[in-house]
Scaffold this motif. Sequence first.
Motif, PDB file in Angstrom:
ATOM      1  N   GLU A 132       0.871  -1.155   0.037  1.00 41.89           N
ATOM      2  CA  GLU A 132      -0.180   0.105   0.277  1.00 41.89           C
ATOM      3  C   GLU A 132       0.821   1.153  -0.096  1.00 41.89           C
ATOM      4  O   GLU A 132       1.718   1.194   0.365  1.00 41.89           O
ATOM      5  CB  GLU A 132      -1.053   0.065   1.143  1.00 41.89           C
ATOM      6  N   GLY A 147       0.828   1.547  -5.366  1.00 36.32           N
ATOM      7  CA  GLY A 147      -0.192   1.756  -4.279  1.00 36.32           C
ATOM      8  C   GLY A 147      -1.005   3.175  -4.707  1.00 36.32           C
ATOM      9  O   GLY A 147      -1.834   3.141  -3.441  1.00 36.32           O
ATOM     10  N   ARG A 164      -1.685  -6.631  -2.526  1.00 39.62           N
ATOM     11  CA  ARG A 164      -1.476  -5.837  -1.761  1.00 39.62           C
ATOM     12  C   ARG A 164      -1.363  -6.223  -0.526  1.00 39.62           C
ATOM     13  O   ARG A 164      -2.718  -6.090   0.043  1.00 39.62           O
ATOM     14  CB  ARG A 164      -2.154  -4.145  -2.686  1.00 39.62           C
TER      15      ARG A 164
END
Length: 244
Positions: A132, A147, A164
């Motif tokens: 992220e 991200g 992710r």
Amino acid sequence: MTAHIEAASPHTMNTYARLPMAVDHGRGCRVVDVNGKSYLDGLGGIAVNTLGHNHPKLVPALQDQIGKIIHSSNYYHVPNAEVLAKKLTELSGLTNVFFCCTGLEANEAALKLARKFGHDKGIANPQIVVYEKAFHGRSIATLSATGNPKIQKGFEPLVEGFIRVPMNDIEALKKATEGNPNVVAVFFETIQGEGGINPMRIDYLQQLRQLCDERDWLMMIDEVQCGMGRTGKWFAHQWAGIKP
């Protein structure tokens, strides 16, 4: 009185929200615009001008090289490139170097290597763990690994094959990859740059190294913005005593 020069680029594609200034020259950590106003350069060419502007040793070295040959391509042996590659292997503890023009290309090469690694193991659809708030570049593949939905918007469909997870949470990573035989690599910034200067904790980096060893995953680190001496070691991951 000298007329004020307007900062404008009418024939250049407007891909960035440019500041209303045009840089003319610089020295050290300061730049001067076309109207003679001096600024402290807090960007460093987006983290590439490690030695600042107009460095007294770098400029003559560049001038000397341009007087000999500007570009010979990688179809030939390039002696100075080998000198640099040897130095980089000594500093990194790794075995060889692949030179690219940009960080984006380096990251794209890493993603390709991870997929090749997976295919060589018989994995048809290799998957790579990413983070992220990460930023890895603006090509379709590196944009997909990034991200930030804001800079991805409008360029869909993105490339598949990424899982992710949040930073500094080893349990979240284990949960996201539990029972998944297609994971081949973890790809991350030791210190996130565009994501807001978010460092990975040393203990987390060490846990990550151990997990990659246990599961035979590649550990791939994007140190485009935080590497090459900026943290007090040649590479930021070296603070954790680990090696990608």
